[in-house]
Design a protein around this motif. Structure first.
Motif: not given
Length: 217
Positions: A110-111, A117-124
């Motif tokens: 998870i870490a 996820s910080e490097a690849y944030p999701f674009d909604a």
């Protein structure tokens, strides 16, 4: 040939339904062939599934095994997604993730996923239902019947396979987890050559339908 014809017919039927049920669909359109968004969605879903395993949710042993296998399976092709997204394989992070998964060290996994996820944030963008969702929901029902109902309502799926109730999910899951899961979860079938069959507007319509319709038992 028959499968290709069926897929073409289904796509045409869905487009006709869109024109009749949701005339403003074009305004909600958005491309989904974005490699960066796909890897970001995959990371969110992997982390979410890993957190379910840590939280000890009410899962049978077989369901836990299936969920763990799904996370490990996603990790196996994660380097390909990362390379397609921006050419960076993130070898150090991927190696750390694989080591954590090999030891079933879910907190460590998870870490790593949180760091990625910080490097690849999701674009909604384009995935949220419109403010006036009535027409979108009518079209969403058509999409549900075309693409989703066979697996997610009834059917012959084994009881250990983690297949969620989409109505309940859309009503209760926070959007930062819901939207990546919907984006990631729709992959098409043989009739679409496993390609993404929906636009961003289509997924927004599906969510609008699930939120407005009664939740099946």
């Amino acid at each position: 040939m028959k499968t290709r014809f069926a897929g073409t017919f289904l796509a045409a039927a869905v487009l006709i339904a869109a024109a009749l049920l949701w005339p403003d669909r074009a305004e909600a359109e958005g491309p989904l062939g974005d490699d960066m968004r796909r890897v970001a969605a995959e990371l969110v879903v992997m982390r979410d599934d890993a957190e379910k395993l840590v939280a000890g949710e009410a899962l049978t042993e077989r369901q836990r095994d299936a969920l763990a296998a799904r996370v490990r399976g996603a990790a196996s092709y994660l380097p390909i997604l990362l390379r397609k997204a921006d050419g960076d394989r993130r070898s150090e992070d991927v190696s750390a993730l694989r080591a954590a998964l090999a030891e079933a060290d879910w907190p460590a996994a998870i870490a790593v996923l949180a760091r990625l996820s910080e490097a690849y944030p999701f674009d909604a963008a384009g995935l949220r239902p419109p403010a006036d969702a009535e027409e979108a929901a009518r079209f969403g029902e058509t999409l549900h019947e075309a693409y989703c109902i066979s697996c997610h309502e009834g059917g012959e799926n084994p009881d250990w396979l983690p297949i969620p109730n989409l109505f309940q999910m859309a009503k209760t899951m926070p959007e930062q987890r819901l939207l990546p899961r919907f984006y990631n979860g729709i992959r098409g079938d043989a009739s679409t050559a496993l390609a993404q069959p929906m636009s961003a507007g289509d997924i927004a319509a599906l969510i609008a339908y699930y939120r407005r319709a009664p939740t099946p038992e």
